[in-house]
Design a protein around this motif. Structure first.
Motif: not given
Length: 217
Positions: A121-135
């Motif tokens: 499952x795609x849960x909250x874990x330090x093994x997979x961290x993503x961010x969204x940002x605006x340019x």
């Protein structure tokens, strides 16, 4: 002939080829052998995981190979402790397996958290961290603003962690060996106690005819 039946037939043919010269081989009904099959399958999976860990510890790999071996390690390990439904094969129970084994339990919990939150499952874990940002363009007249994504993902582990996994899995395999031996003895006794010699003869795999293993035309 469906694919499942075809594969069962292939397993019978494999057993004939390997054992019929020296042994009488008897097919065991599935309702009797479910637990034995499950424990043996778990052991095969974990032995494969040991091979994966060996490659990760000793062989240089690119990111694709590393991630494939790492994700497979987590998935196959977790498979031993989860079931698909109430009527599925038995699973291992950590409370009994790791009684008075705090270090193994800690490593087990770490792997299962990865299985639940990272692989299955795609849960909250330090093994997979993503961010969204605006340019936003710095110069006037440049292209419009853009929304982008970036991610850090666990592709492998250090040697110390891999060794922890390896030690845990070797311990579980040793416990599975005990379960396999006990379950196998119960199967043997169950066959001899519940089937007559005449019935056992009908279950003999050595005598399975070749025309029963051919696909229907």
């Amino acid at each position: 002939m469906d694919k499942t039946t075809e594969r069962y037939i292939q397993l019978i043919k494999n057993a004939q080829a390997e054992y019929s010269e020296e042994y009488f081989a008897f097919a065991i009904p599935g309702f009797m052998s479910k637990k034995f099959i499950a424990y043996c399958a778990m052991k095969r999976d974990l032995e494969l995981v040991i091979e994966y860990i060996g490659f990760l510890k000793t062989s240089p790999q690119n990111a694709t190979i590393k991630s494939s071996l790492t994700f497979s390690t987590i998935a196959l390990y977790g498979k031993c402790f989860t079931d698909a439904s109430k009527n599925s094969y038995p699973k291992l129970e950590p409370n009994s397996l790791f009684e008075n084994q705090d270090d193994f339990l800690k490593t087990h919990d770490f792997l299962m958290d990865l299985r639940h939150q990272f692989i299955a499952h795609r849960g909250k874990t330090e093994s997979e961290i993503g961010i969204a940002f605006m340019l936003l363009p710095k110069k006037a007249g440049d292209s419009q603003s853009q929304i982008r994504f970036n991610q850090l993902k666990q592709y492998s582990f250090n040697i110390q962690k891999l060794t922890e996994f390896e030690n845990l899995i070797k311990y579980i395999i040793s416990e599975l060996d005990k379960k396999i031996q006990k379950s196998g003895q119960k199967l043997r006794d169950g066959l001899l106690d519940n089937f007559t010699p005449e019935q056992l003869t009908l279950m003999m795999m050595n005598n399975a005819k070749d025309n029963l293993t051919k696909e229907e035309e």
